[in-house]
Design a protein around this motif. Structure first.
Motif, short mmCIF file in Angstrom:
data_model
loop_
_atom_site.label_atom_id
_atom_site.label_comp_id
_atom_site.label_asym_id
_atom_site.label_seq_id
_atom_site.Cartn_x
_atom_site.Cartn_y
_atom_site.Cartn_z
N GLU A 9 -65.05 52.62 29.51
CA GLU A 9 -66.26 52.57 30.32
C GLU A 9 -67.16 53.77 30.08
O GLU A 9 -68.40 53.65 30.11
N GLU A 10 -66.57 54.93 29.83
CA GLU A 10 -67.40 56.09 29.53
C GLU A 10 -68.19 55.86 28.25
O GLU A 10 -69.35 56.27 28.15
N GLY A 11 -67.56 55.20 27.27
CA GLY A 11 -68.28 54.87 26.05
C GLY A 11 -69.49 54.00 26.32
O GLY A 11 -70.56 54.19 25.73
N ASP A 12 -69.35 53.05 27.24
CA ASP A 12 -70.49 52.20 27.59
C ASP A 12 -71.63 53.04 28.17
O ASP A 12 -72.81 52.82 27.85
N ARG A 13 -71.30 54.01 29.03
CA ARG A 13 -72.33 54.86 29.62
C ARG A 13 -73.00 55.72 28.55
O ARG A 13 -74.23 55.92 28.56
N LEU A 14 -72.21 56.24 27.64
CA LEU A 14 -72.77 57.05 26.56
C LEU A 14 -73.69 56.23 25.67
O LEU A 14 -74.77 56.69 25.26
N ARG A 15 -73.30 55.01 25.36
CA ARG A 15 -74.14 54.15 24.52
C ARG A 15 -75.45 53.82 25.24
O ARG A 15 -76.52 53.80 24.61
N GLU A 16 -75.37 53.56 26.53
CA GLU A 16 -76.60 53.27 27.29
C GLU A 16 -77.55 54.46 27.25
O GLU A 16 -78.76 54.31 27.04
N GLN A 17 -77.01 55.67 27.42
CA GLN A 17 -77.84 56.87 27.37
C GLN A 17 -78.41 57.10 25.98
O GLN A 17 -79.58 57.48 25.82
N PHE A 34 -79.22 54.92 23.64
CA PHE A 34 -80.35 54.05 23.32
C PHE A 34 -81.54 54.28 24.23
O PHE A 34 -82.69 54.07 23.81
N ALA A 35 -81.30 54.76 25.44
CA ALA A 35 -82.42 55.17 26.29
C ALA A 35 -83.12 56.39 25.69
O ALA A 35 -84.36 56.47 25.68
N PHE A 85 -83.43 63.97 28.71
CA PHE A 85 -84.83 63.58 28.57
C PHE A 85 -85.72 64.81 28.41
O PHE A 85 -86.70 64.79 27.65
N ASP A 86 -85.39 65.90 29.12
CA ASP A 86 -86.18 67.11 29.00
C ASP A 86 -86.12 67.67 27.59
O ASP A 86 -87.15 68.12 27.04
#
Length: 396
Positions: free
Chosen positions: A292-300, A302-303, A376-377
């Motif tokens: 699940e952590e990998g999913d969060r990292l991938r989402e970040q 690509f964002a 983002f900063d």
């Protein structure tokens, strides 16, 4: 060595410098990450293959330390002599299972994996149909093989079909289509759905180099073929990018194919086994990437890529299109690319100018790469620095 030899080397180096093609080596005095220490100061890093931000992750670091404490610095031997450790088998099982294959074989580098896959599996009666933008390691691996060679224009399915037809007309026994899953200099993702359809039509195999896809493309980061929802026959990849950032390569395939490679692949037979520390770090990185952590990292990840791409395009830069975290900023001139990279470093952002022979002449660029570890900063700071440098150098 003779004086004439040294004179020739000096002349060639001078010519490289005159063309603006010299690639500077900048020394990093910190762990890999979104912020690194270069020249005694901290700068933002936007050119590493550290897609998931795991290269400096403490869990990955400690897993490597524990492995070295348990298994030593290395085997002092190649695998088939006395160089196979339990941790090597664990890593082969882990990467094969993660990517959905029966088995895997490890190499000291992904370059070796691509250099070792073709010669043992394909002979003079066979054909290799290779994408024109494939990585240098695929090109070298194909050269080592006696199979007939065919080349198709990058992601051009009409040209691929023409080459497949020609290979069949020339009487090829087996045909393998070889492609990068994601092309490292451009960020283009291979059209594997279309390639799969053509492979089925012409009874061909598919080999994919997923060095720039494993860990972050597709469901659970399983790669470019998972991204497209298709199956392929062979996948080569690395532990040196998203999966820990150290080094080491692999080939995933069926068990009989892996068994044959272990008998015949020269980079495997004649190179020392992968170090235990790399194996330990890679195992931990696979664990993180597959959960699940990998999913969060991938989402970040690509964002971050979407934010950077939109801001840079809005500032007026010429970017290659795509969705991949590799985002090339096209400049054309090699010296301009080097000057831009140098100015960016002065402004606190570490990037590298890419020019011939890494990319074609006239297509020099700064290849930026996003990481899940960027904020983002930090992205906004990088865009501001690019904008300032771009205005000063007449790019925008």
């Amino acid at each position: 060595m003779t004086a004439s030899f040294h004179d020739r080397v000096a002349a060639e180096l001078g010519d490289i410098e005159a063309q603006g093609l010299t690639k500077p080596e900048r020394v990093i005095a910190s762990r890999q990450g979104p912020v690194i220490t270069v020249g005694g100061r901290q700068v933002l890093n936007f050119c590493a293959n550290n897609y998931l931000g795991l290269a400096g992750d403490e869990r990955v670091v400690q897993a490597g330390i524990r492995a070295q404490e348990g298994w030593g610095a290395g085997t002092a031997s190649v695998r088939f002599i006395c160089g196979t450790l339990e941790i090597h088998k664990q890593l082969e099982q882990a990467i094969a299972g993660y990517l959905g294959f029966e088995d895997a074989i490890l190499f000291a580098a992904a370059f070796d994996a691509n250099g070792g896959i073709f010669e043992p599996l394909f002979g003079a009666e066979d054909a290799i149909v290779s994408d024109s933008l494939n990585h240098a390691s695929i090109i070298d691996g194909v050269r080592l093989c006696k199979a007939k060679r065919y080349r198709f224009a990058n992601s051009d399915m009409a040209d691929l079909e023409a080459q497949l037809k020609q290979a069949r007309a020339d009487g090829a026994r087996d045909i393998v289509i070889a492609t990068d899953g994601a092309f490292s200099m451009d960020g283009y993702i291979a059209k594997l759905k279309d390639i799969r359809a053509l492979a089925d039509r012409y009874d061909a195999l598919i080999m994919v180099d997923d060095c720039h896809a494993t860990g972050f493309l597709g469901p659970q980061g399983r790669g470019s073929y998972a991204h497209h929802g298709v199956k392929v026959d062979f996948v080569t990849g690395t532990f040196g990018k998203a999966l820990g950032g150290a080094m080491g390569g692999f080939i995933c395939a069926t068990t009989p194919v892996v068994q044959l490679l272990k008998q015949r692949a020269r980079p495997y037979l004649f190179s020392n086994a992968l170090s235990p520390a790399v194996c330990g770090s890679s195992l931990e990185a696979i664990r993180i990437a597959g959960g699940e952590e990998g999913d969060r990292l991938r989402e970040q990840l690509f964002a971050n890529a979407a934010r950077f791409r939109a801001a840079m395009a809005g500032a007026g830069f010429n970017l290659l299109p795509g969705e991949h975290p590799i985002i090339p900023v096209m400049l054309g001139d090699a010296k301009l690319a080097q000057d831009m990279a140098a100015r960016m470093l002065e402004l606190g952002v570490y990037v590298i100018g890419f020019s011939f022979p890494v990319v074609p002449r006239g297509q020099a660029r700064i290849r930026t790469q996003m990481s899940a570890a960027h904020t983002f900063d930090q992205i906004d700071q990088a865009v501001a620095a690019f904008t300032q440098a771009g205005k000063e150098l007449g790019v925008i």
